[in-house]
Design a protein around this motif. Structure first.
Motif, PDB file in Angstrom:
ATOM      1  N   LYS A  70       0.826  -1.209   0.000  1.00 44.88           N
ATOM      2  CA  LYS A  70       0.000   0.000   0.000  1.00 44.88           C
ATOM      3  C   LYS A  70       0.863   1.263   0.000  1.00 44.88           C
ATOM      4  N   LEU A  71       1.920   1.275  -0.773  1.00 47.01           N
ATOM      5  CA  LEU A  71       2.827   2.416  -0.794  1.00 47.01           C
ATOM      6  C   LEU A  71       2.178   3.611  -1.490  1.00 47.01           C
ATOM      7  N   LEU A  72       2.284   4.782  -0.869  1.00 49.93           N
ATOM      8  CA  LEU A  72       1.897   6.063  -1.472  1.00 49.93           C
ATOM      9  C   LEU A  72       0.464   6.056  -1.986  1.00 49.93           C
ATOM     10  N   GLN A  73      -0.442   5.429  -1.226  1.00 43.79           N
ATOM     11  CA  GLN A  73      -1.850   5.433  -1.621  1.00 43.79           C
ATOM     12  C   GLN A  73      -2.494   6.776  -1.318  1.00 43.79           C
ATOM     13  N   SER A  74      -3.373   7.207  -2.187  1.00 41.72           N
ATOM     14  CA  SER A  74      -4.118   8.446  -1.967  1.00 41.72           C
ATOM     15  C   SER A  74      -5.178   8.217  -0.895  1.00 41.72           C
ATOM     16  N   PRO A  75      -5.741   9.299  -0.332  1.00 46.81           N
ATOM     17  CA  PRO A  75      -6.802   9.152   0.681  1.00 46.81           C
ATOM     18  C   PRO A  75      -7.958   8.291   0.174  1.00 46.81           C
ATOM     19  N   SER A  76      -8.418   7.379   1.045  1.00 44.97           N
ATOM     20  CA  SER A  76      -9.509   6.470   0.703  1.00 44.97           C
ATOM     21  C   SER A  76     -10.289   6.160   1.975  1.00 44.97           C
ATOM     22  N   LEU A  77     -11.302   5.301   1.856  1.00 43.24           N
ATOM     23  CA  LEU A  77     -12.103   4.936   3.032  1.00 43.24           C
ATOM     24  C   LEU A  77     -11.260   4.166   4.047  1.00 43.24           C
ATOM     25  N   ASN A  78     -10.395   3.292   3.566  1.00 43.52           N
ATOM     26  CA  ASN A  78      -9.549   2.512   4.472  1.00 43.52           C
ATOM     27  C   ASN A  78      -8.441   3.361   5.092  1.00 43.52           C
ATOM     28  N   HIS A  79      -7.973   4.335   4.334  1.00 45.73           N
ATOM     29  CA  HIS A  79      -6.913   5.227   4.807  1.00 45.73           C
ATOM     30  C   HIS A  79      -7.326   6.675   4.492  1.00 45.73           C
ATOM     31  N   PRO A  80      -8.073   7.318   5.389  1.00 46.77           N
ATOM     32  CA  PRO A  80      -8.640   8.648   5.104  1.00 46.77           C
ATOM     33  C   PRO A  80      -7.611   9.691   4.702  1.00 46.77           C
ATOM     34  N   PHE A  81      -6.383   9.595   5.230  1.00 48.88           N
ATOM     35  CA  PHE A  81      -5.330  10.543   4.864  1.00 48.88           C
ATOM     36  C   PHE A  81      -4.266   9.912   3.972  1.00 48.88           C
ATOM     37  N   GLY A  82      -4.531   8.710   3.474  1.00 54.41           N
ATOM     38  CA  GLY A  82      -3.597   8.031   2.592  1.00 54.41           C
ATOM     39  C   GLY A  82      -2.501   7.314   3.364  1.00 54.41           C
ATOM     40  N   THR A  83      -1.510   6.833   2.626  1.00 54.43           N
ATOM     41  CA  THR A  83      -0.361   6.138   3.221  1.00 54.43           C
ATOM     42  C   THR A  83       0.920   6.812   2.748  1.00 54.43           C
ATOM     43  N   ASP A  84       2.017   6.525   3.456  1.00 50.72           N
ATOM     44  CA  ASP A  84       3.300   7.152   3.110  1.00 50.72           C
ATOM     45  C   ASP A  84       4.147   6.216   2.258  1.00 50.72           C
ATOM     46  N   GLU A  85       5.436   6.545   2.160  1.00 50.57           N
ATOM     47  CA  GLU A  85       6.321   5.792   1.280  1.00 50.57           C
ATOM     48  C   GLU A  85       6.593   4.375   1.770  1.00 50.57           C
ATOM     49  N   TYR A  86       6.216   4.059   3.006  1.00 51.79           N
ATOM     50  CA  TYR A  86       6.381   2.700   3.533  1.00 51.79           C
ATOM     51  C   TYR A  86       5.029   2.015   3.758  1.00 51.79           C
ATOM     52  N   GLY A  87       3.960   2.614   3.260  1.00 61.12           N
ATOM     53  CA  GLY A  87       2.636   2.030   3.415  1.00 61.12           C
ATOM     54  C   GLY A  87       2.033   2.233   4.786  1.00 61.12           C
ATOM     55  N   ARG A  88       2.592   3.125   5.584  1.00 58.03           N
ATOM     56  CA  ARG A  88       2.058   3.376   6.921  1.00 58.03           C
ATOM     57  C   ARG A  88       0.877   4.341   6.848  1.00 58.03           C
ATOM     58  N   ASP A  89      -0.119   4.105   7.675  1.00 55.68           N
ATOM     59  CA  ASP A  89      -1.323   4.932   7.679  1.00 55.68           C
ATOM     60  C   ASP A  89      -1.009   6.322   8.243  1.00 55.68           C
ATOM     61  N   ILE A  90      -1.266   7.364   7.443  1.00 58.50           N
ATOM     62  CA  ILE A  90      -0.910   8.726   7.852  1.00 58.50           C
ATOM     63  C   ILE A  90      -1.831   9.217   8.964  1.00 58.50           C
ATOM     64  N   LEU A  91      -3.098   8.837   8.945  1.00 60.22           N
ATOM     65  CA  LEU A  91      -4.017   9.261  10.003  1.00 60.22           C
ATOM     66  C   LEU A  91      -3.525   8.792  11.367  1.00 60.22           C
ATOM     67  N   SER A  92      -3.108   7.529  11.450  1.00 57.39           N
ATOM     68  CA  SER A  92      -2.597   6.998  12.719  1.00 57.39           C
ATOM     69  C   SER A  92      -1.327   7.720  13.139  1.00 57.39           C
ATOM     70  N   ARG A  93      -0.483   8.051  12.186  1.00 65.41           N
ATOM     71  CA  ARG A  93       0.763   8.751  12.498  1.00 65.41           C
ATOM     72  C   ARG A  93       0.483  10.190  12.951  1.00 65.41           C
ATOM     73  N   ILE A  94      -0.556  10.797  12.414  1.00 64.10           N
ATOM     74  CA  ILE A  94      -0.942  12.142  12.866  1.00 64.10           C
ATOM     75  C   ILE A  94      -1.429  12.087  14.306  1.00 64.10           C
ATOM     76  N   PHE A  95      -2.226  11.076  14.630  1.00 67.42           N
ATOM     77  CA  PHE A  95      -2.732  10.938  15.996  1.00 67.42           C
ATOM     78  C   PHE A  95      -1.591  10.764  16.994  1.00 67.42           C
ATOM     79  N   TYR A  96      -0.668   9.881  16.695  1.00 67.30           N
ATOM     80  CA  TYR A  96       0.453   9.666  17.601  1.00 67.30           C
ATOM     81  C   TYR A  96       1.426  10.841  17.574  1.00 67.30           C
TER      82      TYR A  96
END
Length: 300
Positions: A70-96
């Motif tokens: 899931k590298l560099l995915q755009s915002p979607s229902l599963n990942h509202p803020f998309g994913t980064d270059e390692y496929g990590r969920d950006i929303l979760s990273r924003i929260f932490y």
């Protein structure tokens, strides 16, 4: 006839009583509540504090978990803020990341308040050579731009969260020293201070019972505004690689790693940038509202 004996009358002049302070606090709360700008700031700050506290329960994914499918995915229902270059969920990273940014800002300001109020109170209360020495050292530190001073401190201490908080705390000390000294100079000539001295009160009692409690208002306002500055400076230092280190979900670090993908995946940088903007805006708006509420010239 026996003349009536004279009864000695003692008059004690004290600082504002507890009921008076409660009335002032009530008025302050009403003023803050009637200020739309400060209430918006309070809601923004409260939202980010709740996000930081509840991050382990509201984050949909582990902020450090990599997913190469899931590298560099755009915002979607599963990942509202998309994913980064390692496929990590950006929303979760924003929260932490809210935890890290708020911790750096608050701890850094606590360090600044502790030392700045101590130096400013000593300088303003005792005066003389002690005041000259403290204020000249303060002037030297204020001659440097705050961010550059923090950058120099982190460069000496080395990158890392603890060193980042120390650097943020040190570069804000001169501001608290000046504001605390100014407040002490205006208070120490009051009648209740002179009365306390005439009754033989120790310097420590006067400082902790009268001086500091009655000079705390401008410190509160400056602290709120300085938290915003500290968060912004910490994000800038992390962006330069001198603060939190990858894979830490710190907003400045996320901005730094996302700049390489501005053309292909701009959301990696936009989302943490908006988060920094909102939390800084919230603290600034809250600080402005508190400044108006604590200003004795302002009327309800």
């Amino acid at each position: 006839m026996n003349e009536p004996k004279a009864v000695p009358i003692s008059v004690q002049i004290n600082s504002p009583t507890a009921p008076a302070r409660r009335r002032l606090l009530t008025q302050m709360i009403k003023r803050v509540g009637s200020n739309k700008r400060s209430m918006i700031g309070l809601w923004i700050v409260t939202l980010f504090i709740l996000i930081a506290i509840l991050a382990p329960w509201i984050s949909p994914y582990n902020p450090l978990e990599q997913n190469m499918d899931k590298l560099l995915q755009s915002p979607s229902l599963n990942h509202p803020f998309g994913t980064d270059e390692y496929g990590r969920d950006i929303l979760s990273r924003i929260f932490y990341g809210a935890r890290i940014s708020l911790m750096v800002g608050i701890v850094g300001v606590i360090i600044s308040v502790f030392f700045g109020v101590a130096f400013g109170t000593i300088a303003g209360y005792f005066g003389g050579k002690t005041e000259s020495l403290i204020m000249r050292i303060t002037d030297i530190f204020m001659a440097f731009p705050g961010f550059l001073l923090a950058l120099a401190i982190v460069s000496v201490l080395g990158p890392g969260m603890m060193n980042l908080m120390i650097a943020i705390g040190i570069f804000s000390i001169p501001s608290f020293t000046w504001i605390s000294r100014s407040a002490v100079l205006s208070i120490k000539s009051k009648e209740y201070i002179e009365a306390s001295r005439s009754m033989g009160s120790k310097h420590s009692r006067i400082i902790f019972k009268h001086i500091i409690p009655n000079s705390i208002a401008p410190i509160i306002v400056l602290s709120t505004l300085r938290i915003a500055t500290a968060i912004l400076s910490a994000s800038g230092l992390s962006f330069l690689g001198m603060g939190a280190q990858p894979p830490s979900p710190e907003w400045g670090t996320m901005l730094s790693t996302g700049r390489e993908f501005l053309r292909t995946a701009p959301h990696i940088s936009i989302v943490p940038g908006v988060a920094i903007m909102l939390v800084v805006l919230g603290f600034n708006m809250l600080g402005d509202g508190l400044r108006d509420a604590l200003d004795p010239k302002m009327k309800l």
